[in-house]
Design an enzyme around this catalytic site. Sequence first.
Site, mmCIF file in Angstrom:
data_model
loop_
_atom_site.group_PDB
_atom_site.id
_atom_site.type_symbol
_atom_site.label_atom_id
_atom_site.label_comp_id
_atom_site.label_asym_id
_atom_site.label_seq_id
_atom_site.Cartn_x
_atom_site.Cartn_y
_atom_site.Cartn_z
ATOM 1 N N ASN A 174 -4.110 10.608 12.752
ATOM 2 C CA ASN A 174 -3.577 10.782 14.104
ATOM 3 C C ASN A 174 -4.522 11.671 14.887
ATOM 4 O OD1 ASN A 174 -0.989 9.350 13.919
ATOM 5 N ND2 ASN A 174 -0.562 10.858 12.326
ATOM 6 N N HIS A 185 2.520 11.670 -6.120
ATOM 7 C CA HIS A 185 1.080 11.608 -6.354
ATOM 8 C C HIS A 185 0.607 10.165 -6.359
ATOM 9 C CE1 HIS A 185 2.667 11.259 -10.528
ATOM 10 N NE2 HIS A 185 1.673 10.394 -10.660
ATOM 11 N N HIS A 195 0.830 -1.204 0.000
ATOM 12 C CA HIS A 195 0.000 0.000 0.000
ATOM 13 C C HIS A 195 0.866 1.256 0.000
ATOM 14 C CE1 HIS A 195 0.684 -0.790 4.358
ATOM 15 N NE2 HIS A 195 0.912 0.510 4.369
ATOM 16 N N ARG A 233 -1.037 10.608 5.420
ATOM 17 C CA ARG A 233 -1.583 11.103 6.680
ATOM 18 C C ARG A 233 -2.706 12.080 6.362
ATOM 19 N NH1 ARG A 233 3.891 10.681 7.515
ATOM 20 N NH2 ARG A 233 4.441 9.347 9.271
ATOM 21 N N GLU A 288 -3.457 3.503 2.430
ATOM 22 C CA GLU A 288 -3.675 3.516 3.883
ATOM 23 C C GLU A 288 -3.802 4.962 4.321
ATOM 24 O OE1 GLU A 288 -0.672 3.417 7.513
ATOM 25 O OE2 GLU A 288 -0.727 1.487 6.466
ATOM 26 N N GLU A 302 -3.464 11.992 -9.660
ATOM 27 C CA GLU A 302 -3.495 11.993 -11.118
ATOM 28 C C GLU A 302 -4.624 11.086 -11.586
ATOM 29 O OE1 GLU A 302 -0.459 11.228 -14.853
ATOM 30 O OE2 GLU A 302 -0.101 10.157 -12.978
#
Length: 139
Positions: free
Chosen positions: A59, A73, A5, A9, A55, A116
């Site tokens: 936080n 990207h 993956h 964040r 993923e 993209e």
Amino acid sequence: MRYLHAMVRVRDLDASLRFYCDGLGLVETRRKDYPEGRFTLVYLGAPENPEAEIELTYNYDDEDYGSARNFGHLAFAVDDIYATCAHLQAMGVTINRPPRDGRMAFVRSPDRISIELLQKGAPLPPAEPWASMPNTGSW
């Protein structure tokens, strides 16, 4: 070796899920909360190949992630680049690099991750409003 993956964040999990799921059509494949570590992981996949995941790491505590330009990207092939861009635009997403050529566009996620979009197969014939739309911002 097996690709698993890409992780990004996110500051606002709900806004990110709206963008990636409602906007781009990705599906949530799994989620895990880690209250002791003060974060949540949400994995998303594209319907045609859900095993290649993104993923989203949320936080609980606020952090400054900077401009996120060092990431590069994420890229997705779409069935109709004009319809995808129109859908995202209707959701309030800025089309930073419009699909003037009927083949490629760039947008940004709520966390400024560059996305993209590439037309599957041959480019579509140039069409308005995209053909004459200028670039906006950076991608």
